[in-house]
Write a protein that holds these residues in place. Structure first.
Motif, short mmCIF file in Angstrom:
data_model
loop_
_atom_site.label_atom_id
_atom_site.label_comp_id
_atom_site.label_asym_id
_atom_site.label_seq_id
_atom_site.Cartn_x
_atom_site.Cartn_y
_atom_site.Cartn_z
N ALA A 26 34.36 45.39 -21.87
CA ALA A 26 35.16 44.20 -21.57
C ALA A 26 34.66 42.99 -22.35
N CYS A 27 33.36 42.84 -22.45
CA CYS A 27 32.77 41.73 -23.19
C CYS A 27 33.18 41.77 -24.67
N VAL A 28 33.17 42.96 -25.25
CA VAL A 28 33.55 43.10 -26.66
C VAL A 28 35.02 42.74 -26.84
N VAL A 29 35.88 43.22 -25.94
CA VAL A 29 37.31 42.93 -26.04
C VAL A 29 37.57 41.42 -25.96
N VAL A 30 36.91 40.76 -25.01
CA VAL A 30 37.07 39.31 -24.87
C VAL A 30 36.50 38.59 -26.08
N GLY A 31 35.33 39.03 -26.55
CA GLY A 31 34.71 38.39 -27.70
C GLY A 31 35.55 38.50 -28.96
N VAL A 32 36.12 39.67 -29.18
CA VAL A 32 36.99 39.84 -30.35
C VAL A 32 38.19 38.91 -30.27
N TYR A 33 38.76 38.78 -29.07
CA TYR A 33 39.93 37.90 -28.91
C TYR A 33 39.61 36.46 -29.28
N TYR A 34 38.46 35.96 -28.83
CA TYR A 34 38.14 34.55 -29.04
C TYR A 34 37.44 34.25 -30.37
N LEU A 121 35.58 27.10 -13.25
CA LEU A 121 35.88 27.00 -11.82
C LEU A 121 37.08 27.87 -11.45
N THR A 122 38.09 27.88 -12.30
CA THR A 122 39.27 28.71 -12.05
C THR A 122 38.90 30.18 -12.04
N VAL A 123 38.12 30.59 -13.03
CA VAL A 123 37.68 31.99 -13.11
C VAL A 123 36.86 32.36 -11.87
N LEU A 124 35.96 31.48 -11.45
CA LEU A 124 35.13 31.73 -10.28
C LEU A 124 35.97 31.91 -9.02
N ALA A 178 30.63 50.25 -5.13
CA ALA A 178 30.97 50.70 -6.49
C ALA A 178 31.90 49.70 -7.17
N ILE A 179 32.87 49.20 -6.42
CA ILE A 179 33.79 48.20 -6.96
C ILE A 179 33.04 46.94 -7.36
N TRP A 180 32.16 46.47 -6.49
CA TRP A 180 31.43 45.24 -6.78
C TRP A 180 30.54 45.38 -8.01
N VAL A 181 29.82 46.52 -8.10
CA VAL A 181 28.91 46.71 -9.23
C VAL A 181 29.67 46.66 -10.55
N VAL A 182 30.84 47.29 -10.58
CA VAL A 182 31.61 47.36 -11.82
C VAL A 182 32.48 46.12 -12.03
N TRP A 183 33.12 45.67 -10.95
CA TRP A 183 34.23 44.73 -11.12
C TRP A 183 33.89 43.26 -10.92
N ILE A 184 32.77 42.92 -10.29
CA ILE A 184 32.46 41.48 -10.21
C ILE A 184 32.26 40.89 -11.61
N PRO A 185 31.41 41.49 -12.44
CA PRO A 185 31.35 41.00 -13.84
C PRO A 185 32.64 41.31 -14.59
N GLY A 186 33.24 42.47 -14.30
CA GLY A 186 34.46 42.86 -15.01
C GLY A 186 35.60 41.89 -14.81
N THR A 187 35.81 41.46 -13.56
CA THR A 187 36.90 40.52 -13.30
C THR A 187 36.62 39.14 -13.91
N ALA A 188 35.36 38.79 -14.05
CA ALA A 188 35.04 37.52 -14.72
C ALA A 188 35.53 37.55 -16.17
N PHE A 189 35.33 38.69 -16.84
CA PHE A 189 35.86 38.83 -18.20
C PHE A 189 37.39 38.83 -18.19
N ILE A 190 37.96 39.56 -17.24
CA ILE A 190 39.42 39.67 -17.17
C ILE A 190 40.07 38.30 -16.97
N TYR A 191 39.54 37.51 -16.03
CA TYR A 191 40.15 36.21 -15.73
C TYR A 191 39.85 35.16 -16.79
N SER A 192 38.97 35.48 -17.73
CA SER A 192 38.74 34.55 -18.83
C SER A 192 39.77 34.71 -19.94
#
Length: 228
Positions: A26-34, A121-124, A178-192
């Motif tokens: 997810a980090c790579v995908v977001v980084g490439v976009y920006y 703040l919006t992402v959070l 399992a959701i929290w371990v994967v998706w708390i950082p994951g959703t931060a990337f998604i909502y960015s």
């Protein structure tokens, strides 16, 4: 209480490495976009398709990424019995096609509630609502129930036997961890990402996450059945 803590620790231990891999993607995908303007055209095309087809896009593509691709992988490694081929295939496609509509609706509603910008703040706010309201109240329990039903061979009798106190206390909590371990950082990337690209990024991470849930969940049920 000790069993509960043990299950939480197990959920973290099992999912931490796969979670880091998914978050790196997810980090790579977001980084490439920006930071890689040359790639922006591909992102814009995906965003246009998403906007043009709306919930149809959500259902079909999430069904493919969250359902069809993981299902074909499980078939290829022998995790699906030949007698269960059609039932499991329809389950994966149907469950995740509906989930795509559900998640698209969640993202749209959060854009209305919290805004569509990518400020910190919006992402959070979106991450907190997603992970600590939507997931505990709806996503984790429903996912645990659906996958337990599948892992019980779609047998309602066996499924009902599985719905004891331990299932709701330990299994649902295990899925939530399992959701929290994967998706708390994951959703931060998604909502960015811009609103029209949030669901496509979700689907990319989802594809690998469903594989993880499917393989681990099947092993747990097989162990229970073997001991019974």
């Amino acid at each position: 209480m000790s069993r509960l803590l043990k299950r939480c620790a197990q959920g973290v231990r099992v999912n931490i490495v796969p979670g880091l891999v998914l978050q790196s993607i997810a980090c790579v995908v977001v980084g490439v976009y920006y930071f890689v303007p040359e790639a922006r055209g591909a992102y814009d095309w995906i965003a246009k398709v998403k906007v043009d087809y709306g919930y149809w896009y959500s259902a079909v593509t999430t069904g493919v990424f969250g359902g069809l691709v993981p299902f074909l992988y499980l078939v290829s490694v022998g995790k699906v019995e030949r007698s269960d081929f059609w039932a499991v295939g329809i389950f994966f496609l149907g469950a995740w096609s509906w989930k795509g509509i559900e998640i698209d609706f969640l993202y749209r509603m959060q854009a209305i509630l919290f805004g569509s910008d990518n400020q910190a703040l919006t992402v959070l706010k979106k991450v907190l609502f997603d992970q600590f309201v939507f997931c505990p109240v709806w996503s984790a329990p429903v996912t645990a129930l659906l996958y337990r039903w599948k892992d019980c061979g779609f047998s309602w009798r066996r499924f009902k036997r599985e719905l004891d106190r331990d299932f709701f206390l330990l299994e649902v909590l295990g899925v939530l961890v399992a959701i929290w371990v994967v998706w708390i950082p994951g959703t931060a990337f998604i909502y960015s990402m811009p609103s029209s690209l949030q669901l496509p990024l979700f689907q990319l991470v989802l594809c690998f996450f469903v594989l993880l849930v499917s393989v681990i969940g099947k092993k747990r049920v097989d162990k229970v059945l073997a001991e019974s």
